[in-house]
Scaffold this motif. Structure first.
Motif, mmCIF file in Angstrom:
data_model
loop_
_atom_site.group_PDB
_atom_site.id
_atom_site.type_symbol
_atom_site.label_atom_id
_atom_site.label_comp_id
_atom_site.label_asym_id
_atom_site.label_seq_id
_atom_site.Cartn_x
_atom_site.Cartn_y
_atom_site.Cartn_z
ATOM 1 N N GLN A 45 0.873 -1.073 -0.029
ATOM 2 C CA GLN A 45 0.054 0.053 0.076
ATOM 3 C C GLN A 45 0.875 1.224 -0.086
ATOM 4 O OE1 GLN A 45 -2.775 -0.663 3.408
ATOM 5 N NE2 GLN A 45 -3.883 -2.182 2.138
ATOM 6 N N LEU A 46 1.921 1.256 -1.002
ATOM 7 C CA LEU A 46 2.680 2.382 -1.146
ATOM 8 C C LEU A 46 2.065 3.615 -1.766
ATOM 9 C CD1 LEU A 46 6.022 0.358 -1.825
ATOM 10 C CD2 LEU A 46 5.443 1.401 0.385
ATOM 11 N N LYS A 47 2.239 4.333 -1.611
ATOM 12 C CA LYS A 47 1.771 5.946 -1.897
ATOM 13 C C LYS A 47 2.746 6.710 -2.706
ATOM 14 C CE LYS A 47 -2.187 5.216 -0.031
ATOM 15 N NZ LYS A 47 -2.982 4.144 -0.571
ATOM 16 N N ASP A 48 3.770 6.027 -3.639
ATOM 17 C CA ASP A 48 4.772 6.695 -4.201
ATOM 18 C C ASP A 48 4.250 7.277 -5.635
ATOM 19 O OD1 ASP A 48 5.130 4.448 -5.572
ATOM 20 O OD2 ASP A 48 6.645 3.753 -4.153
ATOM 21 N N ASP A 49 5.401 7.678 -6.287
ATOM 22 C CA ASP A 49 4.812 8.237 -7.719
ATOM 23 C C ASP A 49 5.327 6.943 -8.777
ATOM 24 O OD1 ASP A 49 4.124 10.602 -6.745
ATOM 25 O OD2 ASP A 49 5.918 11.700 -6.930
ATOM 26 N N ASP A 70 18.069 4.290 -6.306
ATOM 27 C CA ASP A 70 17.225 5.410 -6.042
ATOM 28 C C ASP A 70 16.370 5.094 -4.937
ATOM 29 O OD1 ASP A 70 14.818 7.090 -6.122
ATOM 30 O OD2 ASP A 70 14.947 7.183 -8.407
ATOM 31 N N SER A 71 16.256 6.065 -3.932
ATOM 32 C CA SER A 71 15.808 6.165 -2.437
ATOM 33 C C SER A 71 14.442 5.644 -2.458
ATOM 34 C CB SER A 71 16.116 7.508 -1.747
ATOM 35 O OG SER A 71 15.496 8.430 -2.425
ATOM 36 N N SER A 72 13.587 6.389 -3.565
ATOM 37 C CA SER A 72 12.163 6.177 -3.523
ATOM 38 C C SER A 72 11.818 4.661 -4.030
ATOM 39 C CB SER A 72 11.461 7.090 -4.697
ATOM 40 O OG SER A 72 12.056 6.495 -5.948
ATOM 41 N N PHE A 73 12.897 3.692 -4.414
ATOM 42 C CA PHE A 73 12.823 2.378 -4.555
ATOM 43 C C PHE A 73 13.154 1.449 -3.393
ATOM 44 C CE2 PHE A 73 12.285 3.676 -8.976
ATOM 45 C CZ PHE A 73 11.431 2.827 -9.515
ATOM 46 N N GLU A 74 13.274 2.303 -2.343
ATOM 47 C CA GLU A 74 13.722 1.599 -1.046
ATOM 48 C C GLU A 74 13.147 0.390 -0.532
ATOM 49 O OE1 GLU A 74 16.341 0.110 1.726
ATOM 50 O OE2 GLU A 74 16.831 1.718 0.400
#
Length: 160
Positions: A45-49, A70-74
């Motif tokens: 339930q991630l709310k990323d782009d 990429d930190s957004s892919f952690e």
């Protein structure tokens, strides 16, 4: 060999069919890998782009780098880190696919009238003919990878 749609010399029909299949199965697995990333996003339930459109616009090498750096892919990286052989195999297939995509046309060393593709080994700078055997092996390796991606998807859906 000539076809009605081109006056250029082309490989025989069977070679072109296998070449097309080789590229197609890699693209299919790339799509399947993205599908798995999106399953992770839904399950956690991630709310990323991160969405299908953004991922599909990435070249295979750029997707790999994003997953690694990429930190957004952690959150995704944490799951993929538990399956290191999966990403190693993807990288291996990506490199083999690149050899096909970035190849050049020539007349075969084995059959002086047959048009084929050759690849330049980036390390040794030696030319390697992309034979039907090379392409068929690549297709088979992609089949094995697709089965591994299917197992990975089932694990995500059942355990994450």
């Amino acid at each position: 060999m000539y076809e009605s749609y081109s006056r250029q010399a082309l490989p025989d029909r069977k070679y072109r069919e296998i070449l097309g299949a080789a590229l197609y199965v890699f693209n299919s697995n790339y799509d399947f890998l993205i599908e798995n990333i999106l399953h992770i996003k839904d399950k956690l339930q991630l709310k990323d782009d991160i969405d299908w459109w953004n991922l599909m616009n990435l070249e295979a090498g750029k997707l790999k780098r994003k997953l690694q750096q990429d930190s957004s892919f952690e959150p995704y990286r944490e799951i993929f880190d538990h399956h290191p052989s999966l990403m190693r195999k993807f990288n291996y297939l990506k490199n083999r696919r690149n050899r096909i995509v970035h190849s050049f046309t020539a007349t075969s060393d084995h059959d002086s009238h047959k048009q084929v593709l050759y690849s330049l080994d980036p390390k040794t700078k030696e030319q390697e003919e992309i034979t039907e055997a090379y392409l068929l092996e690549f297709i088979k390796e992609n089949e094995v990878f697709a089965l591994r991606l299917d197992e990975f998807r089932n694990e995500i859906l059942n355990n994450v």
